[in-house]
Design an enzyme around this catalytic site. Structure first.
Site, PDB file in Angstrom:
ATOM      1  N   TYR A  38       0.847  -1.203   0.000  1.00  0.00           N
ATOM      2  CA  TYR A  38       0.000   0.000   0.000  1.00  0.00           C
ATOM      3  C   TYR A  38       0.886   1.258   0.000  1.00  0.00           C
ATOM      4  CZ  TYR A  38      -3.117   3.644   1.649  1.00  0.00           C
ATOM      5  OH  TYR A  38      -3.809   4.820   1.770  1.00  0.00           O
ATOM      6  N   ASP A  39       1.863   1.250   0.892  1.00  0.00           N
ATOM      7  CA  ASP A  39       2.767   2.411   0.969  1.00  0.00           C
ATOM      8  C   ASP A  39       3.451   2.653  -0.372  1.00  0.00           C
ATOM      9  OD1 ASP A  39       2.167   2.896   3.597  1.00  0.00           O
ATOM     10  OD2 ASP A  39       3.838   1.737   4.397  1.00  0.00           O
ATOM     11  N   SER A  84      -2.308  12.501  10.466  1.00  0.00           N
ATOM     12  CA  SER A  84      -1.538  11.312  10.121  1.00  0.00           C
ATOM     13  C   SER A  84      -0.055  11.669  10.217  1.00  0.00           C
ATOM     14  CB  SER A  84      -1.932  10.921   8.710  1.00  0.00           C
ATOM     15  OG  SER A  84      -1.137   9.872   8.277  1.00  0.00           O
ATOM     16  N   GLU A 141       9.522   6.787  19.575  1.00  0.00           N
ATOM     17  CA  GLU A 141       8.449   5.934  20.091  1.00  0.00           C
ATOM     18  C   GLU A 141       8.247   4.761  19.144  1.00  0.00           C
ATOM     19  OE1 GLU A 141       4.982   8.400  20.448  1.00  0.00           O
ATOM     20  OE2 GLU A 141       6.042   9.937  21.598  1.00  0.00           O
ATOM     21  N   LYS A 143       6.149   2.518  16.794  1.00  0.00           N
ATOM     22  CA  LYS A 143       4.924   2.765  16.024  1.00  0.00           C
ATOM     23  C   LYS A 143       4.037   1.534  16.194  1.00  0.00           C
ATOM     24  CE  LYS A 143       3.194   4.557  11.691  1.00  0.00           C
ATOM     25  NZ  LYS A 143       2.091   3.613  11.528  1.00  0.00           N
ATOM     26  N   ASP A 145       1.112  -0.975  15.896  1.00  0.00           N
ATOM     27  CA  ASP A 145       0.255  -1.301  14.759  1.00  0.00           C
ATOM     28  C   ASP A 145      -1.154  -1.611  15.263  1.00  0.00           C
ATOM     29  OD1 ASP A 145      -0.347  -1.574  12.165  1.00  0.00           O
ATOM     30  OD2 ASP A 145       0.681  -3.480  11.850  1.00  0.00           O
ATOM     31  N   GLU A 200      -3.015   4.529  20.785  1.00  0.00           N
ATOM     32  CA  GLU A 200      -3.304   3.410  19.911  1.00  0.00           C
ATOM     33  C   GLU A 200      -3.969   2.286  20.693  1.00  0.00           C
ATOM     34  OE1 GLU A 200      -2.330   4.298  16.922  1.00  0.00           O
ATOM     35  OE2 GLU A 200      -2.132   2.499  15.682  1.00  0.00           O
ATOM     36  N   TYR A 252       0.138   8.184  23.373  1.00  0.00           N
ATOM     37  CA  TYR A 252       1.364   8.750  22.797  1.00  0.00           C
ATOM     38  C   TYR A 252       1.290  10.227  22.457  1.00  0.00           C
ATOM     39  CZ  TYR A 252      -1.060   7.205  18.499  1.00  0.00           C
ATOM     40  OH  TYR A 252      -1.980   6.959  17.516  1.00  0.00           O
ATOM     41  N   LYS A 317       9.622  12.155  17.072  1.00  0.00           N
ATOM     42  CA  LYS A 317       8.955  13.449  17.285  1.00  0.00           C
ATOM     43  C   LYS A 317       9.949  14.447  17.853  1.00  0.00           C
ATOM     44  CE  LYS A 317       4.629  11.089  18.361  1.00  0.00           C
ATOM     45  NZ  LYS A 317       3.722  10.638  19.422  1.00  0.00           N
ATOM     46  N   LYS A 341       9.195   3.631   8.730  1.00  0.00           N
ATOM     47  CA  LYS A 341       8.503   2.344   8.556  1.00  0.00           C
ATOM     48  C   LYS A 341       9.514   1.242   8.298  1.00  0.00           C
ATOM     49  CE  LYS A 341       3.865   3.063   7.922  1.00  0.00           C
ATOM     50  NZ  LYS A 341       3.121   2.557   6.826  1.00  0.00           N
ATOM     51  N   CYS A 435      -6.965 -35.847  -9.282  1.00  0.00           N
ATOM     52  CA  CYS A 435      -7.026 -35.507  -7.864  1.00  0.00           C
ATOM     53  C   CYS A 435      -5.961 -36.312  -7.111  1.00  0.00           C
ATOM     54  CB  CYS A 435      -8.421 -35.832  -7.322  1.00  0.00           C
ATOM     55  SG  CYS A 435      -8.522 -35.741  -5.528  1.00  0.00           S
ATOM     56  N   CYS A 438      -8.103 -38.980  -4.733  1.00  0.00           N
ATOM     57  CA  CYS A 438      -8.922 -40.088  -5.242  1.00  0.00           C
ATOM     58  C   CYS A 438      -8.534 -40.517  -6.657  1.00  0.00           C
ATOM     59  CB  CYS A 438     -10.400 -39.726  -5.209  1.00  0.00           C
ATOM     60  SG  CYS A 438     -10.858 -38.481  -6.434  1.00  0.00           S
ATOM     61  N   CYS A 453     -11.982 -31.064  -7.644  1.00  0.00           N
ATOM     62  CA  CYS A 453     -12.240 -32.492  -7.738  1.00  0.00           C
ATOM     63  C   CYS A 453     -13.748 -32.613  -7.572  1.00  0.00           C
ATOM     64  CB  CYS A 453     -11.537 -33.258  -6.614  1.00  0.00           C
ATOM     65  SG  CYS A 453     -12.092 -34.963  -6.547  1.00  0.00           S
ATOM     66  N   CYS A 458     -14.803 -38.641  -3.215  1.00  0.00           N
ATOM     67  CA  CYS A 458     -13.384 -38.424  -2.903  1.00  0.00           C
ATOM     68  C   CYS A 458     -13.182 -38.402  -1.385  1.00  0.00           C
ATOM     69  CB  CYS A 458     -12.913 -37.104  -3.517  1.00  0.00           C
ATOM     70  SG  CYS A 458     -11.224 -36.701  -3.048  1.00  0.00           S
TER      71      CYS A 458
HETATM   72  S1  IVH Z   1       1.662  10.245  16.664  1.00  0.00           S
HETATM   73  C1  IVH Z   1       0.026  14.065  15.064  1.00  0.00           C
HETATM   74  N1  IVH Z   1       2.792   8.144  17.797  1.00  0.00           N
HETATM   75  O1  IVH Z   1       0.512   5.835  13.272  1.00  0.00           O
HETATM   76  C2  IVH Z   1       0.617  12.801  15.602  1.00  0.00           C
HETATM   77  N2  IVH Z   1       1.231   7.758  16.049  1.00  0.00           N
HETATM   78  O2  IVH Z   1       0.804   6.723  10.499  1.00  0.00           O
HETATM   79  C3  IVH Z   1      -0.158  11.632  15.213  1.00  0.00           C
HETATM   80  N3  IVH Z   1       0.831   5.394  15.583  1.00  0.00           N
HETATM   81  O3  IVH Z   1      -2.469   7.640  13.068  1.00  0.00           O
HETATM   82  C4  IVH Z   1       0.261  10.326  15.622  1.00  0.00           C
HETATM   83  N4  IVH Z   1       2.182   4.580  17.109  1.00  0.00           N
HETATM   84  O4  IVH Z   1      -2.422   5.438  14.442  1.00  0.00           O
HETATM   85  C5  IVH Z   1       1.932   8.584  16.861  1.00  0.00           C
HETATM   86  N5  IVH Z   1       3.835   6.398  18.911  1.00  0.00           N
HETATM   87  C6  IVH Z   1       2.982   6.820  17.987  1.00  0.00           C
HETATM   88  C7  IVH Z   1       2.257   5.933  17.172  1.00  0.00           C
HETATM   89  C8  IVH Z   1       1.399   6.448  16.205  1.00  0.00           C
HETATM   90  C9  IVH Z   1       1.322   4.285  16.155  1.00  0.00           C
HETATM   91  C10 IVH Z   1      -0.108   5.397  14.451  1.00  0.00           C
HETATM   92  C11 IVH Z   1      -1.305   6.271  14.641  1.00  0.00           C
HETATM   93  C12 IVH Z   1      -1.220   7.278  13.531  1.00  0.00           C
HETATM   94  C13 IVH Z   1      -0.426   6.521  12.503  1.00  0.00           C
HETATM   95  C14 IVH Z   1       0.243   7.439  11.528  1.00  0.00           C
END
Ligand code: IVH
Length: 700
Positions: A38-39, A84, A141, A143, A145, A200, A252, A317, A341, A435, A438, A453, A458
């Site tokens: 997707y990315d 996002s 931090e 990330k 899922d 999350e 977070y 961040k 990622k 098959c 069978c 089959c 079978c």
């Molecule tokens: S910060 C404005 N911190 O990743 C800051 N997001 O791809 C917004 N996510 O929508 C998010 N771990 O669902 C932040 N330590 C983390 C995260 C985190 C997972 C997710 C979150 C966000 C998505 C962005």
């Protein structure tokens, strides 16, 4: 410069694909492709948009967050938008982000402006050295899922929780989040008037595995991965279901706060959230340079699977809140943060063999037998290759070195062969003609990817075929369930469905667990099954693609099994509501010698071959309005409408607010789909449509 037509077309096509996958992921919780794939699509689109800025539109998926909220839940307008994150997929991209920060901050100091700069000027980052020279501290931090959620406390009490939705408006899931054990319903005394925390919701891996075991035991749909099951568990109207799902929470980010302490750093806000009793991930680190950020990323890329929950990267961040203010936001994401990622894990191994397994309906599925290899957190020795065309498209051959990865980080997938390792003259793999169980010929129906089959006798299909024959929608033999079928098969008491009418009851009575009464009951139930209407018998024969609705139509039209057996494929296809796929399958079934012999044994046993059609269908769709668009495999257009109206539903030609669901086949009408999306109406594939017809329930 005008945009070349082929570029415009490419952009349109990419957007359509991304929209499609957005919907699968955000609305249907049922992604078709891995996050990495997707990315890659989004990156391809962004590259084109960067090169031809004229094609950028405000509704391009690169400019928006997530997906519109569904109408299943009440809308919540986020007081601060839920944004996002931009992604970095390599150290270079991380360094480029650092360079952009440096450039912006230097420019800000220069002209004295502290406000956020306008959008769209991020692409031409300076390439000069960054890193320690930046003089910034970063918070690293994991990330997580899972699913982003905003939780609101007022005067120390839990009052609301909402999903991200499109970033501006989310879905109200207050009762569902209230069931999470780690989300407090009260903050300690003296908490500020308003505290909004973002974080999350995730499902620990162990909980995910236990859930899928339960799903399998209940023969319910399996979840693809923990993220997906967290999302599915949250989007429930009944919070008791959410409560049963073992979800957890990491905070977070601080949202709106009224009456709280003043902070200067993000790390302080996290520490404060921890003091309020809100869980904050213990692996979070504050570091002083991008080199250390990279070290953190390296470390977790290597040990991501040591954690009891899934992560798909690292979020970096800027720690200093005043600096954040200066950096501001683009339309979609803060400039002061970036998601690094992890690449999908891929390994190479040897493809020992390609084998074929025979499933419940006789479907022959090729699969790869691999030299076991550790990938994505577990050892993989088998991977499905789906069907003949997939094997051809991938051109994998026994003996090849192949690349293996986890699709959606869960399902093992053979990606491609390593051609450089292939000796000359290695033969292509061909689908077996017989098959493997069978020995009867396998059949691939025209226009279909699957091979079957079709031999009802079978052994691979035997147990399920008999269970199905005895099930409620078919000959409805009470007390003859899975356990009994399996033990009778093991004891050699029966081999196929016709043997049911010739059982050795004396022997059965001597079996453990069978008293005189239960044998009498079973005998009576088997006797009664002989009188079921023809439609039920047709269901019981387990003919590929022929379900309850098709059986009714055939029974009503032909009136007797002999008439159906004597009909040509065209005659069957001509029955309203019966598509060419069903017709070919039914005709092929009765053309098979072994199946005809079985039918004759049923006749000899006194099983009813005549209509009339079974009693009126259950009104599963009463009060519903279901719109069909595109071509379905098992229904003609009229047939689909008839199936809906016969169950008490309506099937209008256009989508409106009153539409309950939109069923989508091949080449659907774009306007109906767009309308459905705008109105947040559930969109169903054919399998979900069939379930809706049978059970009257929308996928949840
Ligand atoms: S910060 C404005 N911190 O990743 C800051 N997001 O791809 C917004 N996510 O929508 C998010 N771990 O669902 C932040 N330590 C983390 C995260 C985190 C997972 C997710 C979150 C966000 C998505 C962005």
């Amino acid at each position: 410069m005008p945009v070349p037509a082929d570029i415009a077309a490419q952009v349109d096509a990419l957007r359509a694909r991304i929209e499609h996958h957005n919907r699968r992921y955000h609305e249907l919780d049922d992604p078709e492709i891995s996050d990495a794939d997707y990315d890659a699509l989004v990156r391809e689109l962004r590259t084109l948009e960067d090169e031809f800025p004229e094609v950028v539109t405000p509704d391009s998926p690169t400019q928006r967050v997530g997906s519109a909220p569904s109408s299943l839940f009440a809308p919540v307008v986020h007081r601060q938008p839920m944004m996002s994150l931009d992604n970095a997929f390599s150290d270079e991209e991380l360094a480029a982000w650092g360079a952009r920060l440096a450039r912006r901050l230097a420019a800000g100091r220069h002209d004295g402006s502290a406000g956020p700069a306008e959008d769209g000027d991020d692409a031409d980052a300076a390439d000069e050295g960054v890193g320690d020279g930046l003089g910034l501290t970063f918070v690293c931090e994991l990330k997580i899922d899972g699913v982003a959620v905003s939780i609101r406390y007022e005067d120390g009490r839990y009052v609301q929780a909402a999903t991200r939705g499109d970033g501006r408006v989310g879905e109200d899931i207050t009762p569902n989040i209230a069931t999470l054990a780690t989300v407090p319903d009260r903050l300690p005394d003296g908490a500020p008037a308003v505290v909004e925390v973002r974080g999350e919701v995730y499902m620990p891996v162990a909980a995910f595995e236990a859930l899928n075991e339960r799903q399998a035991a209940a023969e319910a749909r399996l979840f693809v991965n923990p993220r997906n099951s967290a999302a599915g568990s949250l989007r429930q109207k009944d919070s008791a279901i959410t409560a049963s799902r073992d979800l957890a929470w990491w905070s977070y980010q601080l949202g709106e706060v009224e009456g709280g302490p003043a902070f200067t750093r993000h790390s302080e806000t996290l520490a404060w959230l921890g003091e309020l009793g809100l869980p904050v991930n213990p692996e979070i680190r504050t570091v002083a340079s991008l080199d250390e950020v990279q070290e953190y990323c390296r470390r977790w890329e290597a040990s991501r699977h040591d954690l009891p929950y899934e992560i798909d990267g690292v979020v970096v961040k800027v720690d200093d809140l005043a600096t954040r203010e200066q950096l501001g936001f683009t339309s979609k994401a803060p400039r002061w943060a970036i998601a690094y990622k992890f690449p999908p894990e891929e390994r190479t191994t040897t493809l020992r063999a390609i084998s074929v397994s025979i499933g419940r309906t006789g479907k022959a599925t090729p699969f790869a037998e691999l030299e076991p290899v550790f990938v994505g957190g577990s050892t993989v020795a088998l991977a499905t290759l789906h069907n003949e065309d997939q094997v051809k498209a991938k051109d994998v051959r026994p003996g090849d070195t192949v690349v293996v990865r986890k699709a959606g980080d869960v399902i093992p997938e053979v990606v491609r062969p390593v051609l450089a390792d292939r000796p000359e003259g290695r033969p292509e793999w061909t689908f077996p003609r017989a098959c493997p169980v069978c020995g009867e010929p396998l059949r691939r129906l025209e226009g279909e990817a699957a091979t079957y089959c079709v031999n009802l006798g079978c052994p691979a299909r035997r147990a399920t075929a008999i269970e199905h024959f005895a099930s409620r929608g078919a000959l409805d033999i009470e007390g003859f369930g899975e356990q009994t079928v399996r033990s009778f098969l093991d004891l050699g008491l029966l081999e196929d469905i016709a043997d049911l009418y010739d059982l050795d009851f004396e022997r059965i009575q001597s079996l453990e667990g069978f008293g005189e009464t239960s044998v009498q009951n079973l005998r009576a139930a088997i006797e009664a099954s002989k009188d079921r209407p023809l439609a039920n018998l047709l269901v019981g024969l387990n003919i590929a693609h022929l379900g309850g609705a098709g059986s009714q139509l055939l029974a009503r039209h032909f009136g007797h099994l002999d008439a159906l057996m004597a009909a040509s494929e065209d005659e069957i296809a001509a029955v309203a509501g019966v598509g060419p796929i069903i017709a070919e399958s039914v005709h092929g079934f009765f053309a098979d010698e072994a199946n005809r012999a079985l039918v004759e044994r049923l006749r000899a046993a006194g099983v009813n071959f005549e209509g009339p059609a079974a009693p009126a269908l259950a009104q599963t769709l009463a009060g519903m309005s279901v719109v069909v668009t595109g071509t379905l495999a098992g229904f003609s257009r009229d047939g689909a409408e008839e199936a809906i109206t016969a169950r008490g539903g309506k099937s209008p030609g256009s989508v409106s607010k009153k539409t309950t669901a939109v069923v989508v086949g091949e080449s659907p009408g774009a306007s109906k789909l767009t309308k459905a999306e705008e109105l947040g109406i559930p969109v169903l594939d054919e399998a979900a449509f069939v379930r809706l017809l049978d059970e009257g329930e929308l996928p949840g």
